[in-house]
Design a protein around this motif. Structure first.
Motif, short mmCIF file in Angstrom:
data_model
loop_
_atom_site.label_atom_id
_atom_site.label_comp_id
_atom_site.label_asym_id
_atom_site.label_seq_id
_atom_site.Cartn_x
_atom_site.Cartn_y
_atom_site.Cartn_z
N SER A 228 70.60 -25.79 -50.33
CA SER A 228 69.37 -26.57 -50.19
C SER A 228 69.67 -28.04 -50.00
N ALA A 264 57.87 -23.22 -53.73
CA ALA A 264 58.17 -22.81 -52.36
C ALA A 264 58.39 -21.31 -52.36
N ALA A 276 64.51 -25.80 -49.15
CA ALA A 276 64.12 -26.41 -50.43
C ALA A 276 64.71 -27.81 -50.56
N VAL A 288 57.49 -27.15 -49.45
CA VAL A 288 57.44 -27.32 -50.89
C VAL A 288 56.09 -27.92 -51.28
#
Length: 554
Positions: A228, A264, A276, A288
């Motif tokens: 992420s 998310a 993310a 998100v």
């Protein structure tokens, strides 16, 4: 032909997005997950499915729990909110290995979400936990990695040595904060049966990020298959089988509190992790979304009343027909005050319940698993929830949590793991005193055959009447026809009538159920296709004798 071509182009580039209807009749809006504007004022999360219930509620999935008013049309009974009993042998896992210490000598052996599951294929209770990594990350302060233990009964745990770091039970050496190890019971690829959402610190800039890994056995993990962007340290993950989506529960700073959550979701966990990132508190992000902040009913610390409470973490899992939410509710004080005063911060675990996986009700803010601020207690403070729980063990539910003792070594140390048990379905009961009361359900549809209840009837009695859509008793299923349940305590009791042993003559009809109860507690009901009483609901972290698919089936 031109018209057809235009139609095809439109269907390709602007597809129709149909709304999803869940197992319980709730239809999700086309904008999902929903977008809520943040507020500077603390308030409870909205519950749209309680304000606008389905006209008819299907009850074909799982035991039906009285955790809110979703199933109830009328009642004069009172809800009672129950808490589990701590195991007398706690803690069940202590830091007793040299490789579980941090560089500073702090002792850690407890899940920080991580995971405790019953693996039906393996025949064991299995635990992954955070441990101090001072033996490997010698040059860094407060470093952690992941260790493994297993058990035959969920109470006595063995730290089984593995081949990752020979002579230890370490299964992953990456420097981490929180983590989630999830048993994916729906995985079609055996190599991805276990999913590891690890919150790792990047070496380049020491920022936190998710790293997703897979494993067939939960011991030997792949390299990271997805990473992420920057995220908050106490971020976790879970799977919602009702929507078939993986969900990230991300630590965030919102307008109302620096300890809030963003959300998310995606059907593909690799895509989910890849998109993310930490968002600005006022951002309308594509992936998100702002989720929730601490509300106005959070408990305050009586010794530090000036501290505004927060949500330190939030985990969730499917149990029967609902999603259970575990709040690590923080009441302070801040770390610098804890260090000065020589205490642990107060985190307690409270519960929420959801019918759609996003909106969670909190009927009480009282702790579900509370701290014990007495000398020597394993859970004096800083309790944290565990992914995978509850486990279903016969008529009981097993809940685990981490807790921290007061320590003379350093204030934030000596973390261990404890167990607490609760009656199956035992979160909330509809209670009746000696005088008879009732619960009348909303309109229900069903495709099962046998009606079961989970009830504790002491000196009173329980009877069930089946009504038609207009609220009139159906011949053969009236109160006077029902075989009385009395002086019985059962988590799975079959309800029959004098000349009706099941509900097969009512197939295809919408009904209401009216429960008459005196001197007792009613926890749940369900209609099963089988005389065994299997509910077709989700079995959370599993348990001995249950189906490895994670569903209660015959």
């Amino acid at each position: 032909m031109k018209i057809l071509g235009i139609f095809v182009a439109l269907t390709i580039f602007t597809p129709f997005i149909s709304a999803q209807t869940l197992h319980n009749g709730i239809t999700l809006p086309q904008q999902w997950p929903p977008h809520y504007e943040e507020s500077t004022v603390r308030h409870e999360m909205p519950l749209p499915y309680l304000k606008n219930k389905p006209l008819v509620i299907p009850i074909n999935t799982g035991r039906q729990l009285f955790v809110d008013d979703f199933l109830i049309s009328e009642t004069n009974l009172s809800p009672v909110y129950h808490t589990p009993k701590y195991y007398e042998g706690n803690p069940v896992l202590e830091p007793d290995k040299d490789w579980e210490k941090t560089v500073e000598g702090a002792l850690y052996a407890a899940p920080f979400s991580d995971g405790i599951w019953y693996d039906e294929k393996y025949g064991k209770y299995r635990m992954w936990y955070l441990a101090g990594a001072g033996t490997i990350h010698k040059d860094e302060r407060q470093t952690f990695y992941t260790c493994y233990a297993e058990s035959n009964d969920g109470k006595i745990w063995e730290k089984v040595n593995q081949d990752i770091v020979p002579g230890t039970n370490i299964v992953d050496t990456c420097n981490r904060d929180a983590a989630v190890i999830w048993l994916d019971r729906e995985a079609t690829d055996p190599a991805k049966r276990w999913k590891f959402f690890n919150v790792e610190r990047r070496k380049e800039d020491r920022r936190w990020q998710y790293v997703l890994k897979y494993s067939a056995d939960g011991i030997h993990w792949s390299k990271g298959v997805a990473q992420s962007g920057d995220i908050g340290d106490r971020s976790t993950a879970f799977y919602n089988p009702f929507t078939k989506k993986w969900v990230l529960s991300l630590r965030a700073s919102a307008l109302a509190s620096s300890r809030s959550r963003t959300y998310a979701e995606h059907a593909d966990p690799e895509v989910l992790v890849s998109v993310a990132h930490r968002t600005r508190k006022d951002a309308d992000d594509k992936f998100v979304k702002f989720w929730f902040s601490p509300d106005d009913k959070e408990l305050r610390h009586e010794k530090y009343p000036e501290v505004e409470p927060g949500i330190y973490n939030f985990d969730a899992i499917a149990y029967e027909s609902v999603m259970l939410g575990f709040y690590s509710a923080w009441a302070g004080p801040e770390n610098r005050v804890c260090e000065k005063d020589g205490i642990q911060k107060r985190n307690v675990i409270s519960l929420g319940y959801s019918r759609d996986g996003f909106h969670f009700s909190r009927p009480t803010h009282q702790p579900f698993m509370n701290v014990n601020e007495t000398e020597g207690a394993w859970n004096w403070g800083n309790m944290q929830s565990v992914a995978g729980v509850p486990l279903i063990v016969g008529d009981s539910l097993y809940f685990y949590s981490s807790g921290r003792r007061l320590s003379k070594i350093m204030w934030d140390s000596h973390t261990s793991t404890g167990l607490a048990t609760l009656r199956r379905d035992g979160f909330v009961s509809m209670h009746a005193d000696k005088e008879e009361g009732y619960v009348l359900s909303e309109k229900l549809s069903f495709d099962g055959k046998y009606l079961f209840v989970n009830a504790d009837v002491r000196k009173g009695k329980l009877l069930v009447e089946v009504l038609d859509e207009q609220g009139l008793p159906i011949e053969g299923f009236t109160k006077k026809d029902c075989i009385v349940m009395k002086k019985a305590n059962s988590t799975k009791e079959l309800i029959v009538w004098k000349n009706r042993k099941d509900l097969s003559t009512l197939f295809g009809k919408n009904i209401r159920l009216k429960f008459y109860l005196s001197d007792g507690d009613l926890y749940s009901f369900w209609i099963s296709p089988w005389l065994s009483g299997a509910s077709r609901g989700y079995t959370a972290g599993g348990g001995p004798g249950l189906d490895p698919k994670g569903i209660d089936i015959e």
